[in-house]
Enzyme design. Sequence first.
Site, PDB file in Angstrom:
ATOM      1  CG  HIS A  56      47.542 -57.793 -22.797  1.00 31.70           C
ATOM      2  ND1 HIS A  56      47.487 -56.990 -21.471  1.00 31.70           N
ATOM      3  CD2 HIS A  56      48.008 -58.815 -22.588  1.00 31.70           C
ATOM      4  CE1 HIS A  56      48.460 -57.668 -20.689  1.00 31.70           C
ATOM      5  NE2 HIS A  56      48.651 -58.649 -21.198  1.00 31.70           N
ATOM      6  CD  GLU A  58      43.317 -53.899 -23.441  1.00 27.46           C
ATOM      7  OE1 GLU A  58      43.118 -53.637 -22.156  1.00 27.46           O
ATOM      8  OE2 GLU A  58      43.726 -55.098 -23.823  1.00 27.46           O
ATOM      9  CB  CYS A  86      47.876 -54.051 -18.162  1.00 26.53           C
ATOM     10  SG  CYS A  86      48.682 -54.205 -19.735  1.00 26.53           S
ATOM     11  CB  CYS A  89      46.694 -52.116 -22.725  1.00 25.56           C
ATOM     12  SG  CYS A  89      46.836 -54.041 -23.052  1.00 25.56           S
TER      13      CYS A  89
END
Length: 152
Positions: A56, A58, A86, A89
């Site tokens: 992801h 992040e 999420c 993260c």
Amino acid sequence: MRPLSPDDQALDAAFAAARDAATQGEAPIGAVILHRGEVIVRTHNLVETTPDPTAHAEILAIRQAAALLGDARLPECDLVVTLEPCAMCAGAIEHARIRRLVFAAYDPKGGAVDHGARVFQRPTCRHVPDIIGGIREAESKDMLQAFFKALR
């Protein structure tokens, strides 16, 4: 017209990264890390490209910033991202001790800041960043909806 703030400039960079992601077939989510107000990392999702379910924007941004600064803790850093993080993260943000989190669109399905797990509201959370959500939300939602509509 008001002058651009550091958040505006960082969001511009995060949205540019999100557009790059979309051109690579990745969900258009971009992230930027600022260290003492200066952009030091700009990245986007690479889940499909790598293939790595943890890639992801992040997570990639935090990894790059930690490597660049030579420290697993990033207390002088801000994370700016185009979508509410999420749970994975948010957990990484907590562990990295990110000073401030700024995100564009809320994510009622997968977000874990103001939705779902609400990671930073749990009594076991060891670090809570300053959080600003919903900045340029419509721009992010439009980009995400257009991307997923095109996939169908």
